[in-house]
Design an enzyme around this catalytic site. Sequence first.
Site, PDB file in Angstrom:
ATOM      1  CE  LYS A 134       0.467   2.091   3.345  1.00 44.92           C
ATOM      2  NZ  LYS A 134       1.660   2.717   4.022  1.00 44.92           N
ATOM      3  CE1 TYR A 220      -2.397   0.003   7.335  1.00 43.30           C
ATOM      4  CE2 TYR A 220      -0.907   1.855   7.061  1.00 43.30           C
ATOM      5  CZ  TYR A 220      -1.138   0.499   7.076  1.00 43.30           C
ATOM      6  OH  TYR A 220      -0.107  -0.368   6.824  1.00 43.30           O
TER       7      TYR A 220
END
Length: 373
Positions: A134, A220
């Site tokens: 990510k 996140y």
Amino acid sequence: MKKITRRSFNATMTVGIGAMLNSTSACAASPQDGKKLGYALVGLGSYSEFQLAPSLVDAKHAYLAGIVTGTPAKATKWAEKYNLSQKNIYNYENFDDIANNDDIDIVYVVLPNSMHADFCIRAAKAGKHVVCEKPMAVSVAECDAIIKACKDAGVKLGVGYRLHSEPYTQELKRIVKEKQFGEVNFVSADAAYISRGNPDQWRLDRKLSGGGALMNMGVYSIQSAIYGSGQNPISVKAQEFSTRPDYFKDTDETISAQFEFPNGAVGNIFTSHNASINRHYSSFDKGWVELEPANGYGPLSGRTAGGVTLSYPHERQQKLQMDDFAHHIMHGSVNKVPGEMGKRDMIIVEAIYESIREGGKKIDLDLGQMGIV
Ligand code: NAD
């Protein structure tokens, strides 16, 4: 170490596809039980060295089969430490030869963000399953290119979203999905840490990172706002704050954004490279769930309405994540972190940056169920 090659595995999958399962734990005995898939880590920086490689030592369905590094000294050190065969060690130039290596089933790209697309696409073209760290890439267009390359090559694609394999997060997702406390009406998702140590780090260089706190920890916050509400946002408004422009010259430092959800719930996300917070809160009509810490490497901690303290034994999240993906490949269990999830988050990232450029304007989103697992 006992292992299965991708070719022999594909042959088995053709016969066994009818027995597709929904979760690792639901797995019945199968001819693949006890077999492990070989991962190759691309980029041996801190995440590979201190999280991924040690996790693969203990993994149930996977092991460290190879490495790709631009630093010969690291290759020597890693080969000794993990007993790697010389033929499974690549550099960035000869990486494409990995196509001829049956020991490697999965290529895990752990490079600076702007290098993800190139190496994920090359891995797919080499016929390897792909895990992409990510944020998935630095633009939606790059996410599309990765997804297409994996589809064209007939390989599986996962994003390095370790929390989907982690028990506190899974419990939050279950509470939301089963409406244990009724309808969600508010989520608050904060993911930030102070990142002022090294002014030369690639995360401060937009060409390599694609952006600052939002690209790093902000994904996140976006993730937990979505799994903590069970819905994709239908609009976003965002604001940027810069308290240390002398240090954060090229990338965003602090961002807040507000989401609107299809059921009328609202969400607030916060991310920063100049503050620390690590927290999730979902409010429902008849209760609430709080995780704090919510996105670190664990152990996490959580509470719910009714005085319940969540408590689970700690295991490395990365081990669970890499096992889940290997299990998905071998047994057809659900891919908890598909490429569409990474692409969806990048659509939201781009909308947040657009809103900031437009002075906090509301940006409508049309995501449907994209990436909801
Ligand atoms: P790092 O700086 O520690 O490592 C980066 C690696 O890339 C190094 O081995 C470096 O040599 C290599 N590299 C190759 N070309 C480079 C270049 N041009 N500039 C800089 N480095 C280059 O970074 P990291 O913390 O390991 O992060 C790598 C990736 O993993 C990032 O995408 C990051 O977002 C992701 N990450 C994910 C998590 C997670 O919890 N899922 C945690 C940390 C990092």
